[in-house]
Motif scaffolding. Sequence first.
Motif, PDB file in Angstrom:
ATOM      1  N   SER A 105     -17.279 -27.165   2.875  1.00  0.00           N
ATOM      2  CA  SER A 105     -18.728 -27.689   2.460  1.00  0.00           C
ATOM      3  C   SER A 105     -19.097 -27.068   1.233  1.00  0.00           C
ATOM      4  O   SER A 105     -18.734 -26.111   0.557  1.00  0.00           O
ATOM      5  N   ASN A 106     -19.748 -28.279   0.329  1.00  0.00           N
ATOM      6  CA  ASN A 106     -20.150 -27.873  -0.990  1.00  0.00           C
ATOM      7  C   ASN A 106     -18.977 -27.607  -1.771  1.00  0.00           C
ATOM      8  O   ASN A 106     -19.381 -27.154  -3.263  1.00  0.00           O
ATOM      9  N   ALA A 107     -17.783 -27.925  -1.586  1.00  0.00           N
ATOM     10  CA  ALA A 107     -16.796 -27.591  -2.416  1.00  0.00           C
ATOM     11  C   ALA A 107     -16.529 -28.849  -3.497  1.00  0.00           C
ATOM     12  O   ALA A 107     -16.936 -30.200  -2.755  1.00  0.00           O
ATOM     13  N   ALA A 123     -17.256 -32.864   5.990  1.00  0.00           N
ATOM     14  CA  ALA A 123     -17.318 -31.687   6.208  1.00  0.00           C
ATOM     15  C   ALA A 123     -18.479 -31.173   5.147  1.00  0.00           C
ATOM     16  O   ALA A 123     -18.436 -29.711   4.786  1.00  0.00           O
ATOM     17  N   GLY A 124     -18.959 -31.961   4.619  1.00  0.00           N
ATOM     18  CA  GLY A 124     -19.901 -31.469   3.345  1.00  0.00           C
ATOM     19  C   GLY A 124     -19.588 -31.380   2.004  1.00  0.00           C
ATOM     20  O   GLY A 124     -20.145 -30.545   1.142  1.00  0.00           O
ATOM     21  N   ALA A 125     -18.171 -31.859   1.550  1.00  0.00           N
ATOM     22  CA  ALA A 125     -17.830 -31.529   0.149  1.00  0.00           C
ATOM     23  C   ALA A 125     -18.782 -32.281  -0.949  1.00  0.00           C
ATOM     24  O   ALA A 125     -19.338 -33.187  -0.631  1.00  0.00           O
ATOM     25  N   LYS A 126     -18.823 -31.354  -1.918  1.00  0.00           N
ATOM     26  CA  LYS A 126     -20.117 -32.025  -2.849  1.00  0.00           C
ATOM     27  C   LYS A 126     -19.635 -33.122  -3.741  1.00  0.00           C
ATOM     28  O   LYS A 126     -20.292 -34.149  -3.816  1.00  0.00           O
ATOM     29  N   LYS A 127     -18.171 -33.025  -4.009  1.00  0.00           N
ATOM     30  CA  LYS A 127     -17.688 -33.956  -4.896  1.00  0.00           C
ATOM     31  C   LYS A 127     -16.303 -34.402  -4.338  1.00  0.00           C
ATOM     32  O   LYS A 127     -15.746 -33.329  -4.266  1.00  0.00           O
ATOM     33  N   LEU A 128     -15.857 -35.411  -4.334  1.00  0.00           N
ATOM     34  CA  LEU A 128     -14.302 -35.469  -4.088  1.00  0.00           C
ATOM     35  C   LEU A 128     -13.730 -36.633  -5.300  1.00  0.00           C
ATOM     36  O   LEU A 128     -14.523 -37.934  -5.410  1.00  0.00           O
ATOM     37  N   PHE A 129     -12.579 -36.331  -5.974  1.00  0.00           N
ATOM     38  CA  PHE A 129     -11.929 -37.151  -6.785  1.00  0.00           C
ATOM     39  C   PHE A 129     -10.474 -37.503  -6.319  1.00  0.00           C
ATOM     40  O   PHE A 129      -9.915 -36.628  -5.491  1.00  0.00           O
TER      41      PHE A 129
END
Length: 284
Positions: free
Chosen positions: A128-130, A151-157
């Motif tokens: 979360s927020n990662a 699950a709330g990831a802030k940003k995904l590359f």
Amino acid sequence: MKKSAHLITQSTQITGLFGYPVRHTLSPAMHNAAFAHTGLPFVYLPFEVRPHDLKAATAAIRALGLTGVNVTIPHKETIIPFLDRIDAAAKKIGSVNTVVNIKGKLTGYNTDAPGFLMDIRQCGCNPSNATALLVGSGGAAKAVARGLIDAGAKKLFITGNDVRQGTALCRRLPRTTFVALSAWKEKIAQADILINATPIGMETTDAPLANAHELHNKLFVYDLIYTHTTGLLQAARAAGARYADGSGMLLYQGALSFERWTNTKAPVAVMRGALLTALKKHSK
Ligand code: NAP
């Protein structure tokens, strides 16, 4: 262990794995240990299903009254049209790794995504927020990417060598951007989580996906490969980062499939023990 072995009787229920090839699968060891431990009248068998036989093999789940199957490479997406219903989460991911047969109606689920999340959380990594960096855009990467975003990831590359597949995956997910293979390492500095969902590292002679000096000690590095400590994980260790291999994901996706088929809580410790024993044999 309640029972060390169980007999095949007229009421034995059949589960198994559809894949091609399936010779090296560790899932039968894990599931049969769980069935033996719980005393449930089930068996788990590997079925080598060639791509052109998938439709007939799926129809055989109904015809032969199998309780359900796991699905692996190369069938996770191609099995979808042959099923009666796809669970909403599996539909969002676009792949199925578990089929459940209820009175001849086949429902497809995906336990890879929740299995991955259970394992990284177990390792103390909170998505979360990662900011996460995912290498690969194939079947497993799709489940991991959806799991991280939900699950709330802030940003995904996402990076990978199949640009079309990678950009298509990014279009389906919020807060997700495709990065060219030539530039992905520039994102490591801002990442909290780095995941390898490619086969790079499967061979012990493979060059590591990244070297220690390219990583940092705030990272959590996860490699979906579970047969050994890959070059990437060795680099993570040398960089002082936290890391884990994919054996926990394999365990939890299996435990969740077990629960779908049996409506019984999975004996996770027993399954983990069986998996580690099978892995040791496999690596000899
Ligand atoms: P897949 O569908 O074949 O996808 C592999 C991905 O890696 C594709 O995007 C592929 O792109 C990319 N790739 C391959 N070689 C590459 C390279 N040299 N550079 C950059 N990208 C490359 O396979 P998968 O089912 O997703 O499995 C991926 C890995 O995860 C395998 O090692 C598998 O064993 C592991 N896995 C582990 C679990 C677990 O429970 N721990 C579960 C599933 C899978 P191209 O198509 O262009 O080659």
